[in-house]
Structures are given as C-alpha cells and as structure tokens.
Design an enzyme around this catalytic site. Structure first.
Site, PDB file in Angstrom:
ATOM      1  N   ARG A 210       0.820  -1.214   0.000  1.00  0.00           N
ATOM      2  CA  ARG A 210       0.000   0.000   0.000  1.00  0.00           C
ATOM      3  C   ARG A 210       0.851   1.260   0.000  1.00  0.00           C
ATOM      4  O   ARG A 210       0.571   2.226  -0.718  1.00  0.00           O
ATOM      5  CB  ARG A 210      -0.935   0.003   1.205  1.00  0.00           C
ATOM      6  CG  ARG A 210      -2.056   1.040   1.101  1.00  0.00           C
ATOM      7  CD  ARG A 210      -2.650   1.381   2.438  1.00  0.00           C
ATOM      8  NE  ARG A 210      -1.689   2.101   3.267  1.00  0.00           N
ATOM      9  CZ  ARG A 210      -1.409   3.400   3.143  1.00  0.00           C
ATOM     10  NH1 ARG A 210      -2.002   4.122   2.212  1.00  0.00           N
ATOM     11  NH2 ARG A 210      -0.528   3.973   3.924  1.00  0.00           N
ATOM     12  N   LYS A 211       1.920   1.278   0.804  1.00  0.00           N
ATOM     13  CA  LYS A 211       2.784   2.456   0.887  1.00  0.00           C
ATOM     14  C   LYS A 211       3.447   2.734  -0.462  1.00  0.00           C
ATOM     15  O   LYS A 211       3.481   3.881  -0.928  1.00  0.00           O
ATOM     16  CB  LYS A 211       3.841   2.247   1.969  1.00  0.00           C
ATOM     17  CG  LYS A 211       4.826   3.396   2.149  1.00  0.00           C
ATOM     18  CD  LYS A 211       5.753   3.111   3.322  1.00  0.00           C
ATOM     19  CE  LYS A 211       6.744   4.246   3.533  1.00  0.00           C
ATOM     20  NZ  LYS A 211       7.712   4.369   2.424  1.00  0.00           N
ATOM     21  N   ASP A 279       7.558 -11.259   0.054  1.00  0.00           N
ATOM     22  CA  ASP A 279       8.270 -12.264  -0.751  1.00  0.00           C
ATOM     23  C   ASP A 279       7.389 -13.485  -0.977  1.00  0.00           C
ATOM     24  O   ASP A 279       7.340 -14.054  -2.075  1.00  0.00           O
ATOM     25  CB  ASP A 279       9.554 -12.703  -0.050  1.00  0.00           C
ATOM     26  CG  ASP A 279      10.510 -11.558   0.215  1.00  0.00           C
ATOM     27  OD1 ASP A 279      10.451 -10.564  -0.520  1.00  0.00           O
ATOM     28  OD2 ASP A 279      11.309 -11.674   1.164  1.00  0.00           O
TER      29      ASP A 279
END
Length: 494
Positions: A210-211, A279
């Site tokens: 999101r960031k 990951d």
C-alpha cells in the site's frame, strides 16, 4: 455466493512441473533472539541478552526459497560481494535442491546483510543493523547480470523481478529482461521498489504494498475503491495487465486491466512477524500463474500464503502442506486426516484415546460402493463405542476376495468416502485377506459386524473377548449388496 472449493492438489501437481526465473537483490538475513529486562547503564537503551541466532537467505533470495518450498523449481540470478556474507549465501543456496543459482560477484561492493535483534518474549524487533551499498550496479556488472539472465528466460515458465533497490534491477537490466520475456511469451511479475513505474513497462503484474502504491500514484490508497481509482493511469504508464496492492491486515486488492477489481480480506491470524511476507506473496503468485491459474485463484493462493508467513518468526517460507491446510475447508482436511497410513500413527492415536478413557470400536470391509446397508452398520458400530476404527481391504486384498474386476473404486477413493462419514473416526487400510493382525494390534473394546455373521464367524472374536471386549452384531438392511449393484450397473438383471 460461497467460494468454490479449490482443487488444490491438482494445482500443486501442476506447480511441481513449473520453473520460475527469479531475479533480484539477495541479502543475508540474521536474527538474534533474546530477552530484554534492563536498561544499559551506559546509555538509555535496552540491553538484549542474546539466546539464539538464525541465518536465512533474504530479500529476493527469500522469494526463491518460497518458490521452491511451494513446489516449483527456481532459477535465481543475483549479485553478491566478494566477502564472507556472499560466500555464506552461495553455500546456503547450493543446499537448496530446487534452486539453481547464478550469482554475479562484484568485488567493489559488500553483500547486503541485515541483522535484526528481536525480543523473543514480546516478538518485537528492537533494532536492525544493515551492511549494504544501494547504488545501482556499474555498467560492467550490469552487462554481466544481463548476460546471466537472458539464457535463463527460455528455461522458465514465468519471470519474477524482486526489486529491493539494492542495485541489481537497474533500468537497463529490467528493460532487457522484460523485452526478452515478452518476445518469448513469458509472463513477468514485478515486486517494485522504484516510484517510476515506467521502467517496468510491459510487465504482466505489479505487486506493490500500500505504501509503495500510494507513493507511486500520489494517492491515499486507503480503501479498495481509492486503489482502483488510482490504478488506471499507472497501469497505462506501466502497460501491465494487472496491479495487486497488498495492504497487510486489510487484505489485498487486485485491479486487472480487463475485468472487475477484486478485494480479498486478510485471513485472520495472530501476526508474529511480517518480515518477508511480501516475498511469499510474490512467490505464491508466480507459481500459481506459472501453473495456469486465473487471477482469482492466484489471489486466493497468495492471500493464504501470506497468512501463513506472518504467523511465523523470521524470514519465513511457506510449504505446500501449510498452504493446503490454510486453503482447503476444515471439514475436508478433517476427513483426510482420518486416513492412517503408518502403524506408528495408529498406535499414537489409540494411546491418546485410551488416555482419555474412550472406548475404541472396530469394524471392517471392502466398502467398494457405499450403500445404505454399509451406513447402517457403521452408524450402529459408532453407537457401540466412543471412537470407531474402520479396517479397509486394500485393492489387492479385494481382488483376491471378490475377483479380478474388483474393486470398482481404488483404496484411496474408498478410504476418502469412509473418512467423510461422521460415524467414522479412523480408516486403516490392510493388505491381508482378513483383519486379524489389525484387530490384534488394536484390541478394540467392541468388534462390530453385520448380522449376516454369527459370533463364531467374526474374524478376531477370540482376541477381542480375551481382552475383555465384546462382539456386536448389527441387523443388516435387506436388498443392499455391492456385488448386486455392480452387476446391475454392468447391465445385469435386477
């Protein structure tokens, strides 16, 4: 509308034959676990008393580990320094049978290494120390990376770029890789770090958190709809087929270029450590798409994999078995777990039941085509005990007893049908013509058979009665016979 049950076993089987080419920034992850009980007299900082430490292949290397643990083969291309950390990473990768590593060495830079100090009691990261050089690779090293990457693309089913902004995935390396992959018809997934998504142009899927998405799109990205609204321009810029935005405890939002956006909430779990969860998501998407899964299926697999990863400490990998348990319904798994294949597992379960003061019952049969007569006997058998073990004739045993054209269903199918019944607590397949060895091993408190037998005809009655158990004969339902059903199905008279 209920979510359909995913045929996970078929997907996993396909994944096992796929290869993922993973390219990116590898790093050595170290975790130092200990307890904090005081403040240092030298400075206002906590003192961690180290108790144990672990070393993992991190960064893009952790993506490769997850690809392998999820059942696919992985070709990994990365960059290390000429140092101890690089040698340790090379050795660790060499120990991974399902990972083929192609490491380019740059003597001018250190291998990226991150040491995390963790309070074990609180599962809290206290401090992280980094050794790294994040500058882009030199022109010479870029050329070596491209030379290492290009021959591998044809060998892979999908390409995964794991960008940690540590110098491997330069604009030039990315461009050569995506162009070559597109020319060969290989999908490309990018876990991006750069805010300039134009360098990923032509990728199939971008997977920012999101960031990263908010910074790249200059949007708030605080709701699924705001993510959808902000995706149109960047999808055009990146010329990608879809964007998947991971949002931690708020789930994931997939925005495809064609079709409706999909948001899935996070699977509720106790979060222990988020290290490497991204990951795991990238790896799960890669193996699913490589196996031909559609967007919805790939998203479902990735979401489940993330929930397993965050429930573990450290840079976690997720196994096929763990993912299977997370995805498949509990009732399905509960039935499957009733099938016992190893004598030790049978003994352990019997011991546990008896410790709890539970009476164990036993019945047996071929159960080739389950019919109401079988169900009545099994239900009555369960009523005569607290836990019912069903002995099931193996395929070879059925052939000897019933003829070469039987069984109609193989032993695994018959075991799964029995295990799905509420009356059945355990299914054990036996190879012999009679279950006498199994009965001797179990020594049930109740031995149950249909009423078409006499007590003396029931195999194992002496063993059971000598141990203080009883033989229970159940009235059978007339008109139901597997042999008759098979005869009718093959065109015989009623």
């Amino acid at each position: 509308m209920p979510t359909p049950i995913l045929d996970f076993d078929a997907l996993a089987q396909t994944i096992s034959g796929r290869t993922v080419l993973c390219i990116g920034d590898i790093m050595l992850d170290e975790f130092v676990y200990g307890e904090v009980s005081r403040i240092s007299p030298e400075a206002p900082t906590p003192v961690i008393v180290a108790q144990r430490s672990e070393i993992h292949i991190g960064g893009a290397g952790n993506v490769a580990r997850n690809v392998a643990s999820l059942g696919a083969r992985c070709i990994f291309v990365g960059l290390v320094g000429e140092d101890d950390a690089g040698k340790r990473l090379a050795a660790a990768l060499a120990d991974q049978a399902a990972i083929e590593s192609v490491l380019v060495c740059d003597p001018s830079r250190p291998t990226t290494r991150k040491v995390r100090f963790v309070s074990e009691h609180f599962s809290t990261h206290m401090l992280r120390a980094d050794w790294e050089q994040a500058q882009p690779a030199s022109d010479e090293v870029e050329a070596k990376l491209i030379e290492a990457i290009l021959p591998q693309i044809a060998r892979a089913d999908i390409v995964l770029l794991s960008d940690y902004a540590k110098g491997v995935l330069t604009a030039r390396v990315i461009r050569h890789t995506i162009d070559a992959a597109r020319k060969l018809g290989k999908p490309v997934i990018v876990d991006p770090k750069s805010l300039n998504w134009a360098i990923y142009r032509g990728a199939t899927l971008l997977t920012p958190n999101r960031k990263e998405f908010a910074e790249a799109t200059r949007s708030r990205a605080d709701t699924p709809q705001s993510i959808v609204d902000a995706s149109e321009d960047v999808m055009r810029l990146a010329d990608c087929e879809a964007i998947l935005v991971t949002q931690g405890e708020h789930g994931m939002t997939l925005v495809p270029r064609n079709g409706a956006a999909v948001h899935v909430p996070a699977v509720p779990v106790k979060v222990r450590d988020v290290s490497g969860a991204g990951d795991t998501v990238a790896a799960a998407l890669a193996v699913s798409l490589a196996a031909g899964a559609d967007w919805d299926t790939a998203l479902r697999v990735a979401n489940a994999a993330a929930s397993v990863a965050v429930s573990k400490l450290g840079t976690a990998i997720v196994s096929t078995a763990e993912l299977r348990r997370k995805i498949l319904p509990h009732a399905y798994l509960a039935a499957e777990e009733k099938i016992v294949l190893e004598p030790a597992a049978l003994d352990a379960q019997l011991a546990e039941w008896r410790t709890q003061g539970l009476r164990v019952g036993f019945t047996n049969g071929c159960f080739d085509i389950l019919h109401p007569g079988h169900v009545k006997v099994l239900t009555a058998a369960r009523g005569a005990c607290d836990r019912l073990v069903v002995g099931l004739n193996s395929d070879a045993s059925v052939r000897r007893l019933k003829g070469a054209d039987r069984p109609v269903q193989d032993e695994r199918a018959r075991a799964e049908v029995l295990a799905a019944l509420e009356a059945v607590d355990l299914v054990v397949i036996f190879e012999e013509d009679t279950p006498i060895d199994l009965i001797t091993r179990i020594k049930p408190a109740a031995l149950v058979k249909g009423g078409d037998y006499t007590r003396e005809q029931v195999v194992g009655h002496e063993v059971v009665e000598a141990a203080g158990g009883v033989v229970v004969l159940v009235d059978i339902l007339q008109g139901f016979s597997t042999t008759a059903l098979v005869h009718r199905a093959r065109g015989g008279a009623k």
